[in-house]
Design an enzyme around this catalytic site. Structure first.
Site, PDB file in Angstrom:
ATOM      1  N   LEU A 166      51.420 -44.408 -46.394  1.00  0.00           N
ATOM      2  CA  LEU A 166      52.301 -43.399 -45.806  1.00  0.00           C
ATOM      3  C   LEU A 166      52.508 -42.211 -46.735  1.00  0.00           C
ATOM      4  CD1 LEU A 166      55.062 -45.776 -44.359  1.00  0.00           C
ATOM      5  CD2 LEU A 166      53.241 -44.646 -43.089  1.00  0.00           C
TER       6      LEU A 166
ATOM      7  N   GLY B 117      53.038 -41.398 -54.736  1.00  0.00           N
ATOM      8  CA  GLY B 117      53.954 -40.924 -55.757  1.00  0.00           C
ATOM      9  C   GLY B 117      53.312 -40.977 -57.125  1.00  0.00           C
TER      10      GLY B 117
ATOM     11  N   ASP C 104      65.864 -35.446 -58.295  1.00  0.00           N
ATOM     12  CA  ASP C 104      64.507 -35.186 -57.785  1.00  0.00           C
ATOM     13  C   ASP C 104      64.549 -34.914 -56.283  1.00  0.00           C
ATOM     14  OD1 ASP C 104      61.771 -34.814 -58.047  1.00  0.00           O
ATOM     15  OD2 ASP C 104      61.291 -36.916 -57.716  1.00  0.00           O
TER      16      ASP C 104
END
Length: 449
Positions: A158, A161, A277
Site C-alpha cells: 500500500l 517508508g 512528521d
C-alpha cells in the site's frame, strides 16, 4: 466443603469443648464430688487398683475447706478464660490471613478477566501484552500475518517508508487490515517501532489511526492498523487521479479532521505529543474520506527535556525553519507542517518541486506572495476545484494557511485556533457548522462530494 472450612469448624469445636471442660472442672471444684452409684463404683475401682487404695478412699471422703474451694475455682476460671481469649485471637488472625489471600486471588482473577475483555478483533491474537501504563496492544501471530499478506507479496504493498513497506492483509474471515513491516536491524528503526506502538496504544480519537496489534520475528517488526480504503492524502492529490475525487468541501473536511487530530495530540494528551512528521502521506483517508493521522515513529512527548538528545528528523518541505536551523521543536512546528498540507489541498502542488536537477522550490516560497493578493489567488488554486467555492471562503482558508507557515513560531496560531477558524467553513453534513442553502446536486459550487 473445602479444607479451610473444615479446619475452621474443627478449631471452633475444640474451643467449645475446651470451654465446657473447664466449666465442669470449675463446678466440680466448688461443689465437690457428687455422690452417685456410678461415682461410688469408680471410687471403689480406683481403690482396688491403687497401691494405696485405703488411703485414697479415706482422702476422697474428706472435703476441702470452703476458702480453698473458692481459690481453686477462681484459678480454674481465670485460666479457662485466658485460654479461650488466646484461642479466639489466634482464630481471628487466621481468618484475616485467609481472607486477604482470597481477596488477592480474586483481584488477580478480575484483572485477568479485564485483560481478556480488552482483546479486540476476531480472536486472532496469540496473547495480550501490556506495552504502556495507559493502554494495551495485542500480540499477533506472525504466521497469521504472513498468510494474510500472501507472504508479503509485492502486489499487496500500500505504501513505502524509510524502514519498510505497508501491506494490505486479508484474513480468513474476510476482514482487512494494514500491516507495516519494519526491518529493525538498525537501532533507529527499533526505537521508532517501540515509540509508535507505545504511543498508539494510548491514543483513542476518531482522527488518529487505530492500532490493532503488533508482532515480531527475529529482526522483523510488524504493526497492524485499521485499513484506510482511500489510501493517503498524498496519493489522492499527487497520484494518478490528481485530486479528482477531492471536491472543495472534501478538502476542507480533510483539513478539519487533521486539525482535530493535532488538537487532540497537543491539548488532550498527557503529556502533550508533537507529531514531528506531519505530511500528506501520513494523513490517511477511509471509505468516506474521513482523515486520520498516522506514523508516530518520530513523535515526541516531552521535547523540552529531550531536545538535547533529539535527532533532527522530518520530511523536506514540511519541517519548520526554527527546527531545521536551530533544532527548536514545539507544537508550533506541527502547525507549520499543517499549513503546508493546507497549501497542498488548496493549490494541488507538492510541498517541494524541482525546477532544475540541482534546484528545488518549496510551495511556501512560491505561493506566499500570491496568497495575500486577492486578484492572483483564484488563479493559483488547483484547477480541479477552481471556481467551485465561495471566494470569501477561499480567502479565509488562504489566510489561515499564511498564518500557519509564518517563519516566526510566535506568529503562528495554536492548532485549537486553526480548528475554530475552519469549523464555520465546513458543511454541517461533513462535521462543520456551515449550512448550505438551496443545495442543488448540479451546482458545482455546492457539491459536497
Amino acid at each position: 466443603m473445602n479444607k479451610k472450612k473444615k479446619l475452621f469448624l474443627r478449631l471452633l469445636h475444640f474451643l467449645v469443648s475446651l470451654a465446657s471442660i473447664h466449666e465442669t472442672i470449675a463446678v466440680f471444684a466448688i461443689q465437690g464430688p457428687v455422690s452417685s452409684p456410678i461415682s461410688s463404683s469408680i471410687s471403689a475401682s480406683m481403690a482396688a487398683f491403687s497401691p494405696a487404695g485405703i488411703q485414697l478412699g479415706n482422702e476422697g471422703n474428706k472435703r476441702m475447706d470452703p476458702p480453698k474451694k473458692m481459690l481453686m475455682a477462681l484459678v480454674i476460671a481465670c485460666s479457662s478464660l485466658g485460654v479461650i481469649i488466646f484461642s479466639l485471637f489466634c482464630l481471628w488472625v487466621y481468618c484475616r490471613k485467609t481472607s486477604s489471600k482470597s481477596s488477592k486471588n480474586g483481584a488477580k482473577s478480575s484483572d485477568g478477566e479485564k485483560g481478556n475483555g480488552l482483546a479486540p478483533f476476531l480472536g486472532k491474537f496469540k496473547s495480550m501484552r501490556t506495552v504502556s501504563k495507559e493502554g494495551y496492544a495485542s500480540f499477533m501471530d506472525y504466521q497469521i500475518l504472513e498468510k494474510a499478506t500472501n507472504k508479503f507479496h509485492p502486489g499487496n504493498i500500500l505504501g513505502e517508508g524509510g524502514f519498510g513497506c505497508v501491506y494490505k492483509a486479508q484474513f480468513d474471515d474476510g476482514s482487512f487490515a494494514a500491516v507495516k513491516k519494519l526491518d529493525c536491524t538498525g537501532q533507529d528503526a527499533e526505537k521508532e517501532y517501540e515509540n509508535e506502538v507505545g504511543l498508539l496504544c494510548r491514543f483513542k480519537h476518531p482522527n488518529v489511526i487505530s492500532l490493532l496489534g503488533f508482532s515480531t520475528d527475529n529482526d522483523t517488526r510488524l504493526i497492524v492498523y485499521e485499513l484506510m480504503q482511500n489510501g493517503s492524502l498524498e496519493t489522492q492529490l499527487h497520484g494518478p487521479s490528481h485530486g479528482l475525487s477531492l471536491t472543495w468541501h472534501r478538502r476542507l473536511k480533510i483539513a478539519l479532521d487533521t486539525a482535530r487530530g493535532l488538537e487532540y495530540l497537543h491539548e488532550h494528551c498527557n503529556p502533550p505529543v508533537i507529531h514531528r512528521d506531519l505530511k500528506s502521506s501520513n494523513i490517511l483517508l477511509d471509505l468516506e474520506f474521513n482523515a486520520k493521522l498516522s506514523d508516530f515513529g518520530l513523535a515526541v512527548t516531552d521535547a523540552a527535556q529531550s531536545k538535547n538528545n533529539l535527532k533532527l528528523s522530518g520530511t523536506l518541505g514540511y519541517v519548520a525553519p526554527e527546527y531545521l536551523l536551530d533544532g527548536k521543536l514545539t507544537d508550533k512546528s506541527d502547525v507549520y507542517a499543517f499549513g503546508v498540507v493546507l497549501l497542498e489541498l488548496l493549490l494541488g502542488r507538492k510541498p517541494v518541486e524541482k525546477l532544475a536537477p540541482s534546484q528545488c522550490q518549496s510551495i511556501v516560497t512560491w505561493a506566499m506572495p500570491q496568497l495575500t493578493d486577492r486578484s492572483k489567488l483564484p488563479n493559483i488554486v488547483d484547477p480541479v476545484i477552481r471556481d467551485t467555492m465561495d471566494l470569501k471562503h477561499l480567502y479565509q482558508v488562504a489566510a489561515v494557511a499564511v498564518l500557519c507557515v509564518q517563519p516566526e513560531p510566535s506568529y503562528r496560531p495554536f492548532i485549537a485556533d486553526v480548528l475554530h477558524s475552519l469549523i464555520p467553513l465546513v458543511p454541517v453534513e461533513l462535521g462543520g457548522t456551515l449550512k448550505l442553502h438551496n443545495l442543488h446536486p448540479l451546482d458545482p459550487t455546492n457539491r459536497l462530494v
